[in-house]
Scaffold this motif. Structure first.
Motif, PDB file in Angstrom:
ATOM      1  N   ASN A  73      79.297 -55.280   3.798  1.00 62.15           N
ATOM      2  CA  ASN A  73      78.402 -56.414   4.032  1.00 62.15           C
ATOM      3  C   ASN A  73      77.140 -56.022   4.804  1.00 62.15           C
ATOM      4  O   ASN A  73      76.251 -56.836   4.983  1.00 62.15           O
ATOM      5  N   ALA A 113      74.152 -56.786   2.736  1.00 63.32           N
ATOM      6  CA  ALA A 113      73.819 -58.179   2.430  1.00 63.32           C
ATOM      7  C   ALA A 113      72.611 -58.603   3.261  1.00 63.32           C
ATOM      8  O   ALA A 113      72.471 -58.230   4.424  1.00 63.32           O
ATOM      9  N   ALA A 114      71.750 -59.387   2.670  1.00 62.36           N
ATOM     10  CA  ALA A 114      70.541 -59.831   3.370  1.00 62.36           C
ATOM     11  C   ALA A 114      70.874 -60.803   4.500  1.00 62.36           C
ATOM     12  O   ALA A 114      70.209 -60.821   5.530  1.00 62.36           O
ATOM     13  N   HIS A 115      71.902 -61.623   4.320  1.00 60.27           N
ATOM     14  CA  HIS A 115      72.258 -62.642   5.303  1.00 60.27           C
ATOM     15  C   HIS A 115      73.723 -62.527   5.668  1.00 60.27           C
ATOM     16  O   HIS A 115      74.506 -61.920   4.962  1.00 60.27           O
ATOM     17  N   GLY A 116      74.079 -63.157   6.763  1.00 61.38           N
ATOM     18  CA  GLY A 116      75.471 -63.199   7.186  1.00 61.38           C
ATOM     19  C   GLY A 116      75.797 -62.114   8.200  1.00 61.38           C
ATOM     20  O   GLY A 116      74.929 -61.366   8.644  1.00 61.38           O
ATOM     21  N   LYS A 117      77.056 -62.075   8.574  1.00 58.42           N
ATOM     22  CA  LYS A 117      77.521 -61.094   9.547  1.00 58.42           C
ATOM     23  C   LYS A 117      77.526 -59.700   8.927  1.00 58.42           C
ATOM     24  O   LYS A 117      77.793 -59.538   7.739  1.00 58.42           O
ATOM     25  N   HIS A 118      77.215 -58.737   9.762  1.00 61.09           N
ATOM     26  CA  HIS A 118      77.230 -57.349   9.320  1.00 61.09           C
ATOM     27  C   HIS A 118      78.275 -56.578  10.104  1.00 61.09           C
ATOM     28  O   HIS A 118      78.420 -56.759  11.309  1.00 61.09           O
TER      29      HIS A 118
END
Length: 117
Positions: A46, A49-54
Motif C-alpha cells: 500500500n 497507493a496515492a491515498h490511505g495508510k501506508h
C-alpha cells in the motif's frame, strides 16, 4: 574454532530465514500487500497507493531497515551464547525474528498511527 563455526552456522541459518521472510512478516503484521521476495515483494504494498495508510516499514524506509537490523542483532546475541546447546541457540535465534519483529512493528505502527481510524 569449532564453537565459532557452529555459531556462524546458527547465525547464517537464522539470519537467512529473517532476511527471506521479513517481507512476509511485514504483510502479516500490517496487511499492506507485501508478498514474498519471489512473488513481487513490495510491488503490491500500500506504499504505492496515492491515498490511505501506508505501511510503516515501507513508508519509513530506514526505520524498516533498523527493524531488520534489530532482529539480526538479537539473533547474533543469542547465537554467541556458547553456554547453551547449539539447538537451543538455533531455536532462540529463530524465535527472536518474530518476537523482535512484533515488538518493533507494534511500536512503529502505533507511533505512525497505522491502525488508527
Amino acid at each position: 574454532m569449532k564453537k565459532v563455526l557452529i555459531a556462524a552456522a546458527i547465525f547464517a541459518i537464522a539470519g537467512t530465514l529473517s532476511n527471506v521472510f521479513y517481507i512476509n512478516f511485514c504483510n502479516f503484521v500490517f496487511q499492506c500487500g507485501c508478498r514474498s521476495l519471489w512473488a513481487g515483494a513490495a510491488m503490491a504494498c500500500n506504499i504505492h497507493a496515492a491515498h490511505g495508510k501506508h505501511c510503516p516499514w515501507c513508508a519509513h524506509e530506514y526505520a524498516g531497515y533498523a527493524v531488520l537490523a534489530l532482529m539480526l542483532m538479537a539473533q547474533f546475541a543469542i547465537t554467541v551464547q556458547t553456554s547453551k546447546s547449539p539447538w537451543t541457540r538455533l531455536a532462540g535465534a529463530i524465535v527472536a525474528f518474530p518476537t523482535v519483529g512484533a515488538v518493533s512493528a507494534l511500536a512503529l505502527g502505533l507511533w505512525d498511527g497505522y491502525w488508527s481510524a
